[in-house]
Design a protein around this motif. Structure first.
Motif, PDB file in Angstrom:
ATOM      1  N   LYS A  31      28.086  16.521  74.077  1.00  0.00           N
ATOM      2  CA  LYS A  31      29.120  16.748  75.090  1.00  0.00           C
ATOM      3  C   LYS A  31      30.481  16.472  74.466  1.00  0.00           C
ATOM      4  CE  LYS A  31      30.665  15.213  79.680  1.00  0.00           C
ATOM      5  NZ  LYS A  31      30.413  14.281  80.804  1.00  0.00           N
ATOM      6  N   ILE A  32      31.411  17.373  74.678  1.00  0.00           N
ATOM      7  CA  ILE A  32      32.755  17.195  74.142  1.00  0.00           C
ATOM      8  C   ILE A  32      33.539  16.238  75.037  1.00  0.00           C
ATOM      9  CG2 ILE A  32      34.949  18.337  73.682  1.00  0.00           C
ATOM     10  CD1 ILE A  32      33.399  20.792  72.843  1.00  0.00           C
ATOM     11  N   LEU A  33      33.951  15.117  74.466  1.00  0.00           N
ATOM     12  CA  LEU A  33      34.717  14.123  75.217  1.00  0.00           C
ATOM     13  C   LEU A  33      36.221  14.357  75.097  1.00  0.00           C
ATOM     14  CD1 LEU A  33      32.698  10.909  74.262  1.00  0.00           C
ATOM     15  CD2 LEU A  33      32.336  12.471  76.178  1.00  0.00           C
ATOM     16  N   LYS A  34      36.640  14.869  73.934  1.00  0.00           N
ATOM     17  CA  LYS A  34      38.054  15.180  73.711  1.00  0.00           C
ATOM     18  C   LYS A  34      38.143  16.450  72.876  1.00  0.00           C
ATOM     19  CE  LYS A  34      39.407  10.266  73.481  1.00  0.00           C
ATOM     20  NZ  LYS A  34      40.038   9.226  72.624  1.00  0.00           N
ATOM     21  N   ALA A  35      39.189  17.215  73.094  1.00  0.00           N
ATOM     22  CA  ALA A  35      39.427  18.439  72.324  1.00  0.00           C
ATOM     23  C   ALA A  35      40.892  18.466  71.906  1.00  0.00           C
ATOM     24  CB  ALA A  35      39.076  19.668  73.153  1.00  0.00           C
ATOM     25  N   GLU A  36      41.151  18.552  70.582  1.00  0.00           N
ATOM     26  CA  GLU A  36      42.531  18.494  70.097  1.00  0.00           C
ATOM     27  C   GLU A  36      42.733  19.462  68.935  1.00  0.00           C
ATOM     28  OE1 GLU A  36      43.426  14.526  68.910  1.00  0.00           O
ATOM     29  OE2 GLU A  36      43.271  13.681  70.941  1.00  0.00           O
ATOM     30  N   ASN A  37      43.957  19.937  68.802  1.00  0.00           N
ATOM     31  CA  ASN A  37      44.381  20.667  67.607  1.00  0.00           C
ATOM     32  C   ASN A  37      45.119  19.693  66.704  1.00  0.00           C
ATOM     33  OD1 ASN A  37      43.715  23.448  67.279  1.00  0.00           O
ATOM     34  ND2 ASN A  37      44.857  23.887  69.161  1.00  0.00           N
ATOM     35  N   TRP A  38      44.688  19.557  65.490  1.00  0.00           N
ATOM     36  CA  TRP A  38      45.290  18.596  64.575  1.00  0.00           C
ATOM     37  C   TRP A  38      46.274  19.280  63.638  1.00  0.00           C
ATOM     38  CZ3 TRP A  38      40.740  15.033  62.540  1.00  0.00           C
ATOM     39  CH2 TRP A  38      40.237  14.284  63.624  1.00  0.00           C
ATOM     40  N   GLY A  39      47.407  18.630  63.467  1.00  0.00           N
ATOM     41  CA  GLY A  39      48.355  19.032  62.446  1.00  0.00           C
ATOM     42  C   GLY A  39      48.164  18.175  61.208  1.00  0.00           C
ATOM     43  N   PRO A  40      48.883  18.442  60.123  1.00  0.00           N
ATOM     44  CA  PRO A  40      48.711  17.703  58.857  1.00  0.00           C
ATOM     45  C   PRO A  40      48.915  16.200  58.989  1.00  0.00           C
ATOM     46  CG  PRO A  40      50.011  19.687  58.517  1.00  0.00           C
ATOM     47  CD  PRO A  40      49.869  19.532  59.998  1.00  0.00           C
ATOM     48  N   GLU A  41      49.675  15.778  59.996  1.00  0.00           N
ATOM     49  CA  GLU A  41      49.979  14.345  60.130  1.00  0.00           C
ATOM     50  C   GLU A  41      49.118  13.657  61.184  1.00  0.00           C
ATOM     51  OE1 GLU A  41      54.110  14.069  60.978  1.00  0.00           O
ATOM     52  OE2 GLU A  41      54.753  14.899  59.043  1.00  0.00           O
ATOM     53  N   ASP A  42      48.162  14.383  61.728  1.00  0.00           N
ATOM     54  CA  ASP A  42      47.369  13.827  62.830  1.00  0.00           C
ATOM     55  C   ASP A  42      46.107  13.119  62.383  1.00  0.00           C
ATOM     56  OD1 ASP A  42      49.124  14.648  64.841  1.00  0.00           O
ATOM     57  OD2 ASP A  42      48.293  16.678  64.794  1.00  0.00           O
ATOM     58  N   SER A  43      45.785  13.170  61.104  1.00  0.00           N
ATOM     59  CA  SER A  43      44.601  12.460  60.609  1.00  0.00           C
ATOM     60  C   SER A  43      44.898  11.943  59.215  1.00  0.00           C
ATOM     61  CB  SER A  43      43.373  13.372  60.580  1.00  0.00           C
ATOM     62  OG  SER A  43      43.485  14.328  59.546  1.00  0.00           O
ATOM     63  N   GLU A  44      44.293  10.817  58.887  1.00  0.00           N
ATOM     64  CA  GLU A  44      44.503  10.223  57.564  1.00  0.00           C
ATOM     65  C   GLU A  44      43.987  11.130  56.460  1.00  0.00           C
ATOM     66  OE1 GLU A  44      42.735   6.397  57.495  1.00  0.00           O
ATOM     67  OE2 GLU A  44      44.079   5.528  59.003  1.00  0.00           O
ATOM     68  N   SER A  45      42.973  11.930  56.782  1.00  0.00           N
ATOM     69  CA  SER A  45      42.364  12.802  55.773  1.00  0.00           C
ATOM     70  C   SER A  45      43.168  14.071  55.538  1.00  0.00           C
ATOM     71  CB  SER A  45      40.949  13.178  56.204  1.00  0.00           C
ATOM     72  OG  SER A  45      40.994  13.910  57.420  1.00  0.00           O
ATOM     73  N   GLY A  46      44.115  14.374  56.439  1.00  0.00           N
ATOM     74  CA  GLY A  46      44.881  15.592  56.306  1.00  0.00           C
ATOM     75  C   GLY A  46      44.185  16.822  56.874  1.00  0.00           C
ATOM     76  N   ASP A  47      43.021  16.624  57.525  1.00  0.00           N
ATOM     77  CA  ASP A  47      42.316  17.745  58.141  1.00  0.00           C
ATOM     78  C   ASP A  47      43.156  18.337  59.265  1.00  0.00           C
ATOM     79  OD1 ASP A  47      40.228  17.339  56.453  1.00  0.00           O
ATOM     80  OD2 ASP A  47      39.031  16.188  57.879  1.00  0.00           O
ATOM     81  N   THR A  48      43.122  19.660  59.389  1.00  0.00           N
ATOM     82  CA  THR A  48      43.909  20.331  60.412  1.00  0.00           C
ATOM     83  C   THR A  48      43.030  21.257  61.236  1.00  0.00           C
ATOM     84  OG1 THR A  48      44.467  22.142  58.896  1.00  0.00           O
ATOM     85  CG2 THR A  48      45.984  20.260  58.976  1.00  0.00           C
ATOM     86  N   GLY A  49      43.593  21.757  62.331  1.00  0.00           N
ATOM     87  CA  GLY A  49      42.891  22.710  63.158  1.00  0.00           C
ATOM     88  C   GLY A  49      42.145  22.052  64.310  1.00  0.00           C
ATOM     89  N   PRO A  50      41.373  22.841  65.064  1.00  0.00           N
ATOM     90  CA  PRO A  50      40.637  22.320  66.221  1.00  0.00           C
ATOM     91  C   PRO A  50      39.600  21.269  65.825  1.00  0.00           C
ATOM     92  CG  PRO A  50      40.786  24.715  66.304  1.00  0.00           C
ATOM     93  CD  PRO A  50      41.246  24.311  64.940  1.00  0.00           C
ATOM     94  N   HIS A  51      39.618  20.151  66.506  1.00  0.00           N
ATOM     95  CA  HIS A  51      38.639  19.080  66.314  1.00  0.00           C
ATOM     96  C   HIS A  51      38.172  18.592  67.683  1.00  0.00           C
ATOM     97  CE1 HIS A  51      39.936  19.056  62.145  1.00  0.00           C
ATOM     98  NE2 HIS A  51      38.973  18.208  61.861  1.00  0.00           N
ATOM     99  N   TYR A  52      36.927  18.106  67.706  1.00  0.00           N
ATOM    100  CA  TYR A  52      36.325  17.679  68.968  1.00  0.00           C
ATOM    101  C   TYR A  52      35.656  16.325  68.793  1.00  0.00           C
ATOM    102  CZ  TYR A  52      36.996  22.646  69.805  1.00  0.00           C
ATOM    103  OH  TYR A  52      37.553  23.898  69.912  1.00  0.00           O
TER     104      TYR A  52
END
Length: 288
Positions: A31-52
């Motif tokens: 079940k998806i609890l959260k749905a976000e689009n990540w930019g370059p600064e939104d994760s320590e790993s630098g992963d971007t795009g849709p994440h759930y």
């Protein structure tokens, strides 16, 4: 969220949606609890795009995790059939027991447990499709007592990661592969010095045990040996070192966690009493 082009990507799944999600090679209901689009600064790993942020149905909350969109698929008939096919494929990968003399090969036992390793955390209604729980409970138990000094290290490791958010630097300078090779070389030299340089059955057993430990480690690390805070680091490090096994990246800290899990994993094997006692003896010796 960062105002980059990645935040404009369409989210193909939404919060509270029931989906199927890849965890290892298999698909699980989630079940998806959260749905976000990540930019370059939104994760320590630098992963971007849709994440759930997903919760796997029937799993403990400690397995909840952020996953990229490529690991998520729609919950429909076609993908449910795909899920079943993947599960059947893994179920059919059971290996026949291989013996050296009258000793069961834990290398093949490790491979035969690959499916069970991916099933950790799920509510188990039965041990597997072919055996009753009573038969499972009657199997010989392998006990691997940890020395007190190693228990302390295990607790320190847990506190560093889960409470202090202090992840280990990877790759480790002294890896699991290094540890296993050093142990094997030590045993080989010890046997050679007392056997007039003649090959011994004990040499074969030590090689087999070490190879079995390595296979278990490589197969189980990503599924059962990581704490929740380490999973993103695992994804990142695997992308960097595609040509290396887990045992060539991780070190003693994670190897110690494997020995905590081994009794449970080995309970799914079909070793007789002699093989069980032999294996138990060698695993305890390894920890000295």
């Amino acid at each position: 969220m960062a105002d980059t082009e990645t935040t404009d990507q369409k989210l193909n799944f939404e919060q509270n949606e029931l989906v199927l999600c890849f965890h290892g090679p298999l698909l699980y209901e989630a079940k998806i609890l959260k749905a976000e689009n990540w930019g370059p600064e939104d994760s320590e790993s630098g992963d971007t795009g849709p994440h759930y942020y997903v919760h796997y149905k029937g799993w403990k909350k400690t397995w909840d995790e952020w996953v990229p969109e490529e690991r998520v698929v729609k919950h429909n008939e076609a993908n449910l059939m795909r899920q079943k096919q993947l599960k059947d494929t893994y179920s059919n990968k059971k290996k026949k027991t291989v013996r050296i003399g009258n000793k069961v090969s834990i290398e093949d036992q490790a491979k035969s447990n690959d499916k069970e390793n991916h099933e950790r955390g799920k509510k188990r209604k039965k041990i597997n499709d072919d055996e009753e729980e009573e038969e499972f409970m009657n199997r010989l138990e392998i006990k691997i007592p940890l020395p007190e000094s190693l228990k302390v290290k295990l607790i320190d490791d847990w506190e560093n990661v889960t409470r202090n958010n202090a992840l280990l630097k990877l790759p480790r300078k002294y890896t699991v592969a290094d540890i296993l090779n050093e142990y094997l070389e030590f045993k080989h030299n010890l046997i050679a010095s007392t056997a007039n340089n003649q090959k011994s059955d004990k040499d074969d057993i030590h090689s087999e045990v070490v190879q079995g430990i390595k296979i278990y480690f490589d197969k189980t690390l990503g599924n059962i040996l990581l704490y929740a805070d380490e999973r993103q680091q695992y994804v990142n490090i695997r992308k960097q070192f595609l040509d290396k096994e887990n045992s060539e990246i991780y070190g003693a800290e994670h190897l110690l966690r494997l020995f905590v899990e081994l009794p449970r994993l080995l309970a799914h094997t079909t070793m007789d009493q002699a093989a069980t006692e032999t294996l138990e003896e060698h695993l305890i010796d390894f920890l000295k």
